[in-house]
Design an enzyme around this catalytic site. Structure first.
Site, mmCIF file in Angstrom:
data_model
loop_
_atom_site.group_PDB
_atom_site.id
_atom_site.type_symbol
_atom_site.label_atom_id
_atom_site.label_comp_id
_atom_site.label_asym_id
_atom_site.label_seq_id
_atom_site.Cartn_x
_atom_site.Cartn_y
_atom_site.Cartn_z
ATOM 1 N N HIS A 1 -8.669 -2.957 -4.988
ATOM 2 C CA HIS A 1 -10.279 -2.294 -4.493
ATOM 3 C C HIS A 1 -10.396 -1.450 -6.411
ATOM 4 O O HIS A 1 -11.973 -0.886 -6.302
ATOM 5 C CB HIS A 1 -9.658 -0.686 -3.994
ATOM 6 C CG HIS A 1 -9.393 -0.473 -3.099
ATOM 7 N ND1 HIS A 1 -9.847 -1.870 -1.900
ATOM 8 C CD2 HIS A 1 -8.632 -0.608 -1.802
ATOM 9 C CE1 HIS A 1 -8.814 -2.165 -1.435
ATOM 10 N NE2 HIS A 1 -7.639 -0.765 -0.895
ATOM 11 N N GLU B 1 -7.278 10.080 -3.600
ATOM 12 C CA GLU B 1 -7.014 10.202 -2.005
ATOM 13 C C GLU B 1 -5.722 11.886 -1.711
ATOM 14 O O GLU B 1 -5.190 11.902 -3.128
ATOM 15 C CB GLU B 1 -6.032 9.534 -1.482
ATOM 16 C CG GLU B 1 -6.832 8.052 -1.470
ATOM 17 C CD GLU B 1 -6.442 7.002 -0.558
ATOM 18 O OE1 GLU B 1 -6.697 7.252 0.465
ATOM 19 O OE2 GLU B 1 -5.166 6.430 -1.126
ATOM 20 N N LYS C 1 -2.490 9.390 -4.544
ATOM 21 C CA LYS C 1 -2.208 9.732 -3.582
ATOM 22 C C LYS C 1 -1.740 11.112 -3.343
ATOM 23 O O LYS C 1 -1.133 11.479 -4.751
ATOM 24 C CB LYS C 1 -1.342 9.324 -2.769
ATOM 25 C CG LYS C 1 -1.585 8.211 -2.508
ATOM 26 C CD LYS C 1 -0.770 7.518 -0.802
ATOM 27 C CE LYS C 1 -1.327 5.669 -0.352
ATOM 28 N NZ LYS C 1 -2.844 5.823 0.408
ATOM 29 N N LYS D 1 -18.315 -1.018 1.752
ATOM 30 C CA LYS D 1 -18.660 -0.131 1.237
ATOM 31 C C LYS D 1 -20.084 0.164 1.437
ATOM 32 O O LYS D 1 -20.186 -0.126 -0.208
ATOM 33 C CB LYS D 1 -18.550 1.418 1.059
ATOM 34 C CG LYS D 1 -16.852 1.482 1.242
ATOM 35 C CD LYS D 1 -15.998 2.307 0.271
ATOM 36 C CE LYS D 1 -14.676 2.581 1.150
ATOM 37 N NZ LYS D 1 -14.150 3.432 1.631
ATOM 38 N N ARG E 1 2.931 -10.148 19.859
ATOM 39 C CA ARG E 1 4.161 -10.367 20.745
ATOM 40 C C ARG E 1 4.156 -9.555 22.034
ATOM 41 O O ARG E 1 5.020 -9.893 23.285
ATOM 42 C CB ARG E 1 5.511 -10.609 20.292
ATOM 43 C CG ARG E 1 5.185 -11.878 18.904
ATOM 44 C CD ARG E 1 5.636 -11.330 17.518
ATOM 45 N NE ARG E 1 5.441 -10.649 16.801
ATOM 46 C CZ ARG E 1 5.896 -10.441 15.964
ATOM 47 N NH1 ARG E 1 6.970 -10.738 15.460
ATOM 48 N NH2 ARG E 1 5.865 -9.223 14.659
ATOM 49 N N LYS F 1 -5.498 -7.707 3.084
ATOM 50 C CA LYS F 1 -4.616 -7.286 1.413
ATOM 51 C C LYS F 1 -3.578 -6.907 2.143
ATOM 52 O O LYS F 1 -3.165 -6.009 3.181
ATOM 53 C CB LYS F 1 -5.783 -6.430 0.363
ATOM 54 C CG LYS F 1 -5.876 -5.445 0.954
ATOM 55 C CD LYS F 1 -6.049 -4.113 -0.075
ATOM 56 C CE LYS F 1 -4.409 -3.166 -0.383
ATOM 57 N NZ LYS F 1 -4.780 -2.401 0.092
ATOM 58 N N ASP G 1 -11.449 -6.937 0.169
ATOM 59 C CA ASP G 1 -11.406 -5.770 0.581
ATOM 60 C C ASP G 1 -12.213 -5.269 0.885
ATOM 61 O O ASP G 1 -12.860 -4.995 0.312
ATOM 62 C CB ASP G 1 -11.178 -6.304 -1.487
ATOM 63 C CG ASP G 1 -11.215 -4.764 -1.993
ATOM 64 O OD1 ASP G 1 -11.533 -4.181 -1.528
ATOM 65 O OD2 ASP G 1 -10.927 -4.923 -3.357
ATOM 66 N N HIS G 2 -11.767 -3.936 1.389
ATOM 67 C CA HIS G 2 -13.025 -3.271 2.605
ATOM 68 C C HIS G 2 -14.192 -2.375 1.533
ATOM 69 O O HIS G 2 -15.004 -1.870 2.261
ATOM 70 C CB HIS G 2 -12.382 -2.288 3.806
ATOM 71 C CG HIS G 2 -11.715 -0.754 2.929
ATOM 72 N ND1 HIS G 2 -9.866 -1.053 2.759
ATOM 73 C CD2 HIS G 2 -11.565 0.415 3.010
ATOM 74 C CE1 HIS G 2 -9.729 0.123 2.464
ATOM 75 N NE2 HIS G 2 -10.734 1.243 2.231
ATOM 76 N N ASP H 1 -0.886 -1.409 -4.560
ATOM 77 C CA ASP H 1 -1.904 -0.729 -2.953
ATOM 78 C C ASP H 1 -3.817 -0.813 -3.372
ATOM 79 O O ASP H 1 -4.561 -0.857 -3.087
ATOM 80 C CB ASP H 1 -1.281 0.283 -2.498
ATOM 81 C CG ASP H 1 -1.997 0.799 -1.413
ATOM 82 O OD1 ASP H 1 -2.285 -0.461 -0.575
ATOM 83 O OD2 ASP H 1 -2.542 1.790 -1.210
HETATM 84 C C1 BG6 Z 1 -6.370 1.105 0.888
HETATM 85 C C2 BG6 Z 1 -4.843 0.932 1.064
HETATM 86 O O1 BG6 Z 1 -6.584 -0.582 1.274
HETATM 87 O O2 BG6 Z 1 -7.447 1.353 1.618
HETATM 88 C C3 BG6 Z 1 -4.529 2.140 1.164
HETATM 89 O O3 BG6 Z 1 -4.184 0.469 1.407
HETATM 90 C C4 BG6 Z 1 -5.847 3.595 0.762
HETATM 91 O O4 BG6 Z 1 -3.562 2.793 1.313
HETATM 92 C C5 BG6 Z 1 -7.015 3.085 1.728
HETATM 93 O O5 BG6 Z 1 -5.469 4.631 1.675
HETATM 94 C C6 BG6 Z 1 -8.427 4.284 1.207
HETATM 95 O O6 BG6 Z 1 -9.551 3.507 1.459
HETATM 96 P P1 BG6 Z 1 -10.384 4.756 1.762
HETATM 97 O O7 BG6 Z 1 -11.772 3.947 2.728
HETATM 98 O O8 BG6 Z 1 -10.212 5.533 2.866
HETATM 99 O O9 BG6 Z 1 -10.997 4.613 0.709
#
Ligand code: BG6
Length: 511
Positions: free
Chosen positions: A248, A224, A348, A190, A50, A156, A185-186, A243
């Site tokens: 994940h 984390e 976290k 990996k 935007r 996500k 879903d990243h 989250d």
């Molecule tokens: C994300 C979450 O999907 O994954 C974050 O929204 C999290 O809160 C992150 O920190 C962790 O990803 P990675 O690849 O750093 O383990």
């Protein structure tokens, strides 16, 4: 090996092109692909957002992101300038048909220029509130129609609960075929996560023992050290269950527990993963307290530095009830896993970043060694280390050197870095490349997302009805609330991260 000529001309439209994800992840990943010669010869990235911005301003911003986040380090001028030619900016409101008409015209212009049809990928890197809007406009503008050439990518969170996930999936399905929808879903991008399948199903050694006869319990930890960083506003609404667990951790669970696939077809693998979720024993609302623990961090120490509690973070309500830690115990009701406890935990501000899956094998049925020989006996354990250590460690008993029969636990290690020269690409590189290749293997299908929500709903409902009275209940820099220990059956334990185990062993050897 990926080569340029494997990818056909592609237009990648990024909604949210001026946003953080584009800057931090998407464009650095595309740039890195271009450095590996893995981008199509004809490609164009159109960033839509935007805010008013010139092409030049956008490129400067993205250049800065690439310099910070590319795995090749700071971009060389020539390489950046060559890549930047493919990027342009389009100002537009995501809720105005004109935006989509202009995009359609731009795609058509590029196709004319290239003299060929191009794949059109629409990536929603926007706040989730837009996920249900953009597909409708794309549909109305006719940009979703071509099943082979048009695709949509959704980040996500896919929904906020089962109901909203069903609603979002319905909107997507009304405008796109399931084969055109790529839900990211990243974690699935990996290398170490993809390696779970390779390890389990490319080696005949482990499959015969991968079941209830030999496995005592499984733990999946995604810890984390960071807090919510700059995402307090989003996170305070989501919490750790939505989250991290719903996506994940459930993905990791599926890969560890699934049956062998018959082929490497996307749907074959995804079918096997959904079967795992269908086997998850439903959680009784009355039993939520026995199988789920939540926590929120208070002030504490992180890496010897004082850090604030969650409620003092930017964008977080001072009386927030959002959980920053979750531990769950679950069972899969099927032949392979019946009665094997599987424990998941994530949080976290835990003492360190570590994602590991630990398979704890049963003890030998009879210890025939003299009592003194086996002091400190540990049943065998296999750890799949996802990050920061990338590899696999198998712990077993060995004879300690000397005239006496003395046993000690030792490790057999596979490390990515030691075994392979090739660097691991970032997860987004793999996933973007797969979208361009139209390969959905590493993406979540609608039924999988819904099954994960369905299984978690009793926990979400019970937690929403009974807000916690003891938050914050763990100090930053600790392994979460005490109650997470209570989830474990007698004799079970949350394993120490591999990195720490190795440090202890080194110290032990040197002292
Ligand atoms: C994300 C979450 O999907 O994954 C974050 O929204 C999290 O809160 C992150 O920190 C962790 O990803 P990675 O690849 O750093 O383990």
């Amino acid at each position: 090996m990926k080569t340029t000529d494997q990818l056909e001309p592609t237009v990648l439209v990024i909604f949210g092109g001026a946003g953080d994800l584009t800057w931090r992840k998407l464009v650095p990943a595309l740039f890195d692909l271009s450095q590996d010669r893995s981008m199509p010869a004809d490609f164009s990235v159109i960033a839509v957002d935007r805010v008013p911005m010139s092409d030049e301003k956008l490129r400067q911003r993205l250049h800065n992101g690439v310099n910070q986040f590319s795995r090749f380090g700071k971009a060389k001028d020539a390489a950046w300038n060559e890549f930047a030619k493919h990027i342009s900016y389009q100002q537009g409101d995501f809720k105005k048909p004109q935006t989509y008409a202009a995009l359609g015209a731009q795609c058509a212009r590029l196709e004319k220029e290239w003299g060929t049809k191009a794949h059109r990928i629409f990536y929603m890197a926007t706040p989730p509130s837009m996920f249900g809007e953009i597909p409708k406009y794309l549909g109305k503008a006719g940009l979703a129609r071509d099943r082979e050439w048009a695709r949509i990518v959704v980040e996500k969170p896919i929904g906020y609960d089962l109901e909203s996930a069903l609603a979002l999936n319905a909107i997507l399905a009304a405008n796109f075929e399931e084969s055109q929808i790529f839900r990211i879903d990243h974690y699935l991008g990996k290398e170490t996560v993809q390696n779970i399948l390779a390890f389990r199903f490319a080696n005949p050694l482990f499959e015969p023992i991968w079941n209830r006869r030999c496995i005592d319990y499984v733990t999946i930890t995604v810890a984390e050290a960071v807090g919510v960083e700059h995402r307090g506003g989003y996170y305070d609404h989501a919490g750790a269950l939505r989250d991290m667990v719903q996506n994940h951790l459930m993905q990791l669970l599926c890969l560890v527990a699934m049956e062998p696939m018959v082929s490497f077809q996307a749907d074959e693998i995804r079918n096997k993963k959904v079967d795992v979720l269908h086997a998850a024993r439903p959680i009784d609302r009355d039993a939520v307290a026995q199988c789920a623990v939540r926590g929120q961090y208070g002030p504490g120490n992180n890496d010897r530095k004082k850090v604030p509690g969650y409620r003092e973070e930017d964008g977080v309500a001072p009386d927030s009830q959002a959980e920053t830690f979750v531990a769950l115990k679950l069972f899969l009701d099927n032949w392979r896993w019946q009665d094997v406890p599987i424990y998941l935990r994530t949080g976290k501000r835990l003492p360190r970043q570590v994602s590991e899956i630990s398979i704890q094998f049963r003890a030998v049925p009879h210890r025939s060694f003299p009592v003194g020989a086996s002091l400190g006996w540990h049943p065998s354990r296999l750890v799949m280390a996802i990050q920061p250590i990338e590899g696999i460690v198998l712990g077993f008993q060995a004879k300690y050197p000397g005239p006496k029969m003395q046993l000690r636990p030792v490790d057999m290690r596979f490390s990515y870095h030691e075994s392979f020269d090739a660097p691991s690409p970032d997860a987004y590189e793999t996933l973007l490349w797969d979208v361009m290749k139209n390969d959905a293997t590493l993406f979540m299908r609608a039924d999988q997302v819904e099954a994960a929500w369905q299984w978690l709903m009793p926990v979400l409902d019970v937690w929403a009805e009974a807000p916690p009275s003891d938050f914050p209940n763990y100090a930053a820099g600790t392994w979460g609330p005490e109650e997470a220990q209570g989830l474990l059956a007698c004799g079970h334990g949350w394993p120490l991260p591999t990195e720490l185990v190795e440090q202890h062993k080194k110290k032990g050897k040197n002292s």
